[in-house]
Structures are given as C-alpha cells and as structure tokens.
Design a protein around this motif. Structure first.
Motif, mmCIF file in Angstrom:
data_model
loop_
_atom_site.group_PDB
_atom_site.id
_atom_site.type_symbol
_atom_site.label_atom_id
_atom_site.label_comp_id
_atom_site.label_asym_id
_atom_site.label_seq_id
_atom_site.Cartn_x
_atom_site.Cartn_y
_atom_site.Cartn_z
ATOM 1 N N UNK A 13 -3.547 -7.549 -54.763
ATOM 2 C CA UNK A 13 -3.759 -8.187 -53.766
ATOM 3 C C UNK A 13 -2.466 -7.874 -52.996
ATOM 4 N N UNK A 14 -2.817 -7.876 -51.505
ATOM 5 C CA UNK A 14 -1.892 -7.491 -50.634
ATOM 6 C C UNK A 14 -1.777 -8.453 -49.308
ATOM 7 N N UNK A 15 -0.625 -9.231 -49.125
ATOM 8 C CA UNK A 15 -0.628 -10.042 -48.040
ATOM 9 C C UNK A 15 -0.959 -9.042 -46.880
ATOM 10 N N UNK A 16 -1.133 -9.791 -45.615
ATOM 11 C CA UNK A 16 -1.063 -9.099 -44.252
ATOM 12 C C UNK A 16 -0.009 -8.304 -44.269
ATOM 13 N N UNK A 17 0.053 -7.283 -43.283
ATOM 14 C CA UNK A 17 0.976 -6.521 -42.755
ATOM 15 C C UNK A 17 1.940 -6.140 -44.252
ATOM 16 N N UNK A 18 1.280 -5.359 -45.125
ATOM 17 C CA UNK A 18 2.238 -5.260 -46.209
ATOM 18 C C UNK A 18 2.067 -3.555 -46.769
ATOM 19 N N UNK A 19 3.015 -3.172 -47.345
ATOM 20 C CA UNK A 19 2.848 -1.843 -48.171
ATOM 21 C C UNK A 19 3.508 -2.101 -49.621
ATOM 22 N N UNK A 20 2.619 -1.696 -50.517
ATOM 23 C CA UNK A 20 2.800 -1.650 -51.982
ATOM 24 C C UNK A 20 2.684 -0.321 -52.827
ATOM 25 N N UNK A 21 3.631 -0.330 -53.633
ATOM 26 C CA UNK A 21 3.320 0.747 -54.852
ATOM 27 C C UNK A 21 3.190 0.230 -56.152
ATOM 28 N N UNK A 22 2.213 1.177 -56.809
ATOM 29 C CA UNK A 22 2.067 0.537 -58.138
ATOM 30 C C UNK A 22 2.186 1.787 -59.109
ATOM 31 N N UNK A 23 3.242 1.574 -60.080
ATOM 32 C CA UNK A 23 3.322 2.883 -60.795
ATOM 33 C C UNK A 23 2.655 2.711 -61.999
ATOM 34 N N UNK A 24 1.821 3.569 -62.431
ATOM 35 C CA UNK A 24 0.866 3.468 -63.771
ATOM 36 C C UNK A 24 1.678 4.461 -64.959
ATOM 37 N N UNK A 25 1.538 3.950 -66.077
ATOM 38 C CA UNK A 25 2.197 4.537 -67.268
ATOM 39 C C UNK A 25 0.660 4.885 -67.915
ATOM 40 N N UNK A 26 0.541 6.371 -68.104
ATOM 41 C CA UNK A 26 -0.624 7.022 -68.532
ATOM 42 C C UNK A 26 -0.501 7.409 -70.062
ATOM 43 N N UNK A 27 -1.413 7.616 -70.594
ATOM 44 C CA UNK A 27 -1.570 7.973 -71.911
ATOM 45 C C UNK A 27 -2.711 9.245 -71.816
ATOM 46 N N UNK A 28 -3.027 10.150 -72.752
ATOM 47 C CA UNK A 28 -3.936 11.211 -72.857
ATOM 48 C C UNK A 28 -5.389 10.299 -72.761
#
Ligand code: AHR
Length: 514
Positions: free
Chosen positions: A499-514
């Motif tokens: 979910x992004x509010x108006x005029x916003x910038x976000x980063x999402x860091x994902x943890x991965x497995x194979x």
C-alpha cells in the motif's frame, strides 16, 4: 484509489546486468557553498574537521556508501588550473570564478585536499580536466602528478608538496559541456580534441584511467553520434578505438523556462506534475543516447555517463543568484527515485551517474547553515540511503501492469507508478514510487522463481509535497518503517501487496531462499 491494484511480475531467478554502484555517484564543484562551507571549513574552524574537511558531511556521505565524487566542475573545470591549487596554501594564487558569482577563489581546496576528502569518504575520485582553457600538457602533467610512482618531475613535485605515494584515480573527464561553457565548440571539433587529450592522459604506475569524453546536453543525440563516430572502427571487429571509455551527457529536471524555473518550495500540483513529466523523460533520453551508441559499439564496451542530473529551481530568496542554493522537498526526492528506476533499467549501458550537486548546490543531499554551520539531510539524501542496496546488485526486470495509474498532464499521459528491483545473494530489493499527488495506490508483487521467506519495508513521504527539512525541523521528511506490506497469495500464488499513500516512495527488502 486506483480501480484495480497494479501488478508487478518479477522473476527473482532471472537476473539482468549489474547495477553499478557508480550510478549513485556525486558531484562537487567550486560553486557557491558546495566546497567552501560545504565540504571545506579550514583547519581553524570550530566545526569539527580533519585537515579542514567537515567531518559531519563525511559521516553523512559515508552512510550512503558514496561511490565516487566528481570535481572540480562543471563549468569551473574548464577554467581551473591545477597548479594554482597545490603547494603551501598561503602562497597559492587567487583567481576569479567567472561562471559562479564572479567571486575570488583562493585555491585553498585543491588537489591534495580533494584526494584527502575522497580517502575520508572511501569514494573513487572522478577528476574533470580542463580542455576549454587548458593545454594538453597541463592535463597530462596533472595525471602524472596524481598517479606516477618513482622518479619523475611531477611525482617529485607531489612529494615536495607532502605526498609520497601516488593516488589511484580511476575516472578522468576530458572537459565539461564543450558545446557551452567548456569552449563553445562544435561536436566534431571537440571529438578531435577528446582524442588528442585522451592520448596524453597516460595510464602509469599501474593506474588505469577510465576517460570520459564530455557529451551532450539533454537529447542532443547528434553530439553522441559525433563522439561515437570518431572512435568507431568497423575493421576492428566492431570494437571501438580505445581513446576514451565513456561518453557523458547532462540532463536537468527544469520544468519551466530557464528564466523562470520556479520556487523549490512554493509550487502547486500542476507544477508538481509537470516536474514529474520532465523527470520521467530521462528514460527516453538515456534510451536515445544508448541507441546511437549501439550502432557504433554493439558490444557495449563504451559506457554512457550521466555526470550531471537533478532538479534546478530558482535560488532561495536572498541568496546569491550565482550560487545556485535551493531547498529540497519531497518533490525532489520523488524526482530522484524515478531517475534511479530508469538507471536500473539501463544498467547495461549506463556506467555512472552523478547528482548535481552534493552539498548546498542544486539538488543537494546536504544543506549547511552559513551562520550556525548546522547540517540538514534533505529528502533526496534519504532516497540515496534507501536505495543503497541496489549498489552492484543484479538488476531484475519488473513487468508492471498498471492501467489505472496515470494522470493526464497537458498532452502527456504521466505514468504515476514507478518500480525497479535488484537482487544480491539471499536478498532482493524493490523500490516503488507513487507519484500521484492525491490518490493512494496498491501494487501486488507477483514474485516468481525463488521462495520469499521474509520481508521488511521502509517509506518516505510527508503530509505535503512541499515539505522539507530545516535546521530547526530536520525530520519533517524522514524515513519510517512501513507496515503497509501484506502477503497476497490469493491472486498470484506468491504475492506481496504494497500500500502506498499519495506522493510516496517505498523500498521492500525480501529475504530469499532457493
Ligand atoms: O551544476 C551546475 C552547472 O550546470 C555545471 O557547472 C555545468 O556543467 C552545468 O551547466
């Protein structure tokens, strides 16, 4: 709210070209208070410093993992004579900085001070040599002074000035804006000069220069073509002649006419959207230069270098018109975030980019108060910090389906969602911007190819687009943890809904497995 959430498909196991950390490069010119008051306060200053260099600025930039710093200009580079900036400070000759405020430059910040700054920052130096008013010999001797080991006239002079070991200088600019302040040359005339100057910028004592020919303004693709033609060599198996390794261009986000660029902080929603149209245009321009380069260098051995970019507004009221000091709002931060998305998508050709400029000039990361010396981190600073995980990561293609995320701006249809992604080892980083000034947005990440075992998110936004940070209110625009990310396995099997509010910038860091 947009009618349907946007969908972004990312194949986590299909990696693209590496996003060079040098796309997060910086630029410091002898202009206004960038060097003097910004980086440099002198050894006698009450502001904590090491050898005259402000330590608070160093600390803030180290936290961004600043990869390189371009210096001494800009337009200043083509009237800078490096010999004036070495030796005892009190004996250095003065000069007039005719481009920037017509003020007297005392040359107290010169080669040794710049190299010490780079060492403190842990950043690679990118030096712009003087083609416009210098000589081939002058540039050649500067390279020798900086990089030569053993006995030589310039290496000996460097030692007399207190530095025994040569420095490592990876990046070398062959002038700046030669079509304008760098000499008002025509493209073909400059292309020949670039070959000539590059010839005498020798690799020595194990130092290898990446020479950058000064390139086009905006969409002047003919300039890029003139440079590429001059190094093309069809009889060499399409491998260009190795005079210079990079070709630059400059692109500023200036939505209005030059004479009325508009205020950095007082603008309406229409001006905001016009700015975003101009900012997103950077991708078309990168693509245009890259297409020309592909013709002459299909193997992509020559790098495209955007060594000046950023917003350019009217100076703050009451400040020197030649010093280009401007505030920095959430709008500037969103300009930066969409630039980086475009950079990531063109990581195959774009080798470096340098925001203009790092401290107190144009779209700065850091503002310092001329009286109290207080330091403020701008909203743009936070974008660099939040995106640092993309440095040297493998780019990931993002297939975005967002038919409702649009705004009509004059005759242009502005896409209001921007997204890019990369992966490194067991993590992936997704950057996503909602440019809409009034409406929130939702994006479902459709993640394929690897298992996602965890995530965390951060967001940069503010109540108003015009919000900015000051010495008394330094955190009006600040990074916060974002709890608006939820699993969304219903729709696509393995999804995350942001979910992004108006005029916003976000980063999402994902943890991965194979
Ligand atoms: O960044 C300010 C100026 O903009 C630079 O000196 C010049 O290269 C450009 O025109």
């Amino acid at each position: 709210m947009t009618a349907t959430p946007a969908r972004a498909v990312i194949d986590l196991d299909v990696t693209g070209p590496t996003i060079s950390r040098h796309l997060y490069g910086h630029f410091a010119e002898h202009l206004g208070r960038c060097i003097y008051g910004g980086f440099w306060v002198g050894e006698d200053s009450p502001i904590p410093n090491e050898g005259g260099i402000r330590l608070d600025v160093v600390e803030a930039l180290r936290a961004l993992r600043i990869p390189n710093l371009r210096w001494p200009g800009g337009c200043f580079a083509d009237e800078y004579h490096w010999r004036d900036g070495v030796g005892p400070r009190d004996q250095r000759p003065q000069m007039v900085n005719t481009h920037w405020g017509d003020v007297v430059e005392n040359n107290h910040f010169g080669t040794h001070e710049f190299m010490a700054l780079c060492e403190l920052l842990g950043a690679d130096p990118y030096i712009s040599g003087n083609v416009g008013s210098g000589t081939v010999r002058e540039m050649s001797e500067w390279v020798e002074y900086l990089t030569r080991d053993g006995e030589s006239p310039m290496a000996n002079l460097r030692r007399e000035n207190g530095r025994d070991e040569p420095w490592r200088v990876p990046f070398w600019g062959l002038g700046n804006e030669p079509w304008g302040c760098g000499g008002n040359l025509r493209a073909e005339a400059y292309a020949d000069l670039a070959r000539q100057y590059a010839t005498y910028c020798r690799d020595q004592s194990g130092n290898t220069l990446y020479r950058i020919a000064a390139g086009a303004s905006d969409d002047d693709y003919a300039w890029t073509e003139a440079l590429m033609k001059t190094i093309s060599c069809l009889s060499c198996g399409n491998e260009p002649r190795n005079y210079f390794q990079g070709v630059s261009f400059h692109y500023y986000t200036v939505p209005g006419p030059w004479a009325r660029k508009g205020s950095a902080t007082e603008f309406d929603t229409d001006a905001y959207y016009t700015t975003m149209v101009k900012a997103r245009k950077v991708e078309e321009i990168i693509r245009g230069h890259a297409a020309v380069m592909d013709v002459y260098d299909p193997q992509k051995t020559v790098g495209l270098v955007l060594d000046e970019w950023g917003t350019w507004w009217d100076v703050e009221p009451g400040t020197h018109p030649g010093f280009l000091y401007q505030q920095n709002t959430l709008r500037d931060a969103l300009v930066a975030s969409v630039h980086f998305d475009a950079f990531h998508r063109h990581a195959d050709r774009l080798a470096m980019a340098n925001i203009a400029q790092t401290v107190n000039v144009l779209q700065a990361m850091i503002l310092t108060d001329p009286d109290s010396g207080a330091l403020v981190l701008t909203p743009t600073y936070h974008v660099f910090a939040m995106n640092a995980g993309h440095h040297d990561a493998a780019s990931l293609a993002v297939h975005l389906y967002a038919p409702d995320a649009r705004r009509e701006v004059g005759i242009t249809s502005l896409e209001t969602l921007s997204i890019s992604a990369s992966t490194k080892g067991e993590t992936a980083l997704v950057s996503v911007t909602n440019l809409d000034a009034e409406e929130p947005a939702a994006v479902v990440l459709d993640l394929r190819g690897r298992s996602v075992t965890g995530h965390s998110a951060r967001i940069l936004t503010a109540a108003k687009l015009q919000d900015h940070n000051t010495a008394t209110e330094p955190d009006t625009v600040a990074v916060r943890d974002h709890d608006g990310v939820r699993p969304d396995d219903g729709a696509f099997g393995h999804g995350l809904r942001i979910e992004l509010p108006p005029h916003s910038y976000a980063t999402v860091e994902l943890t991965l497995a194979d």
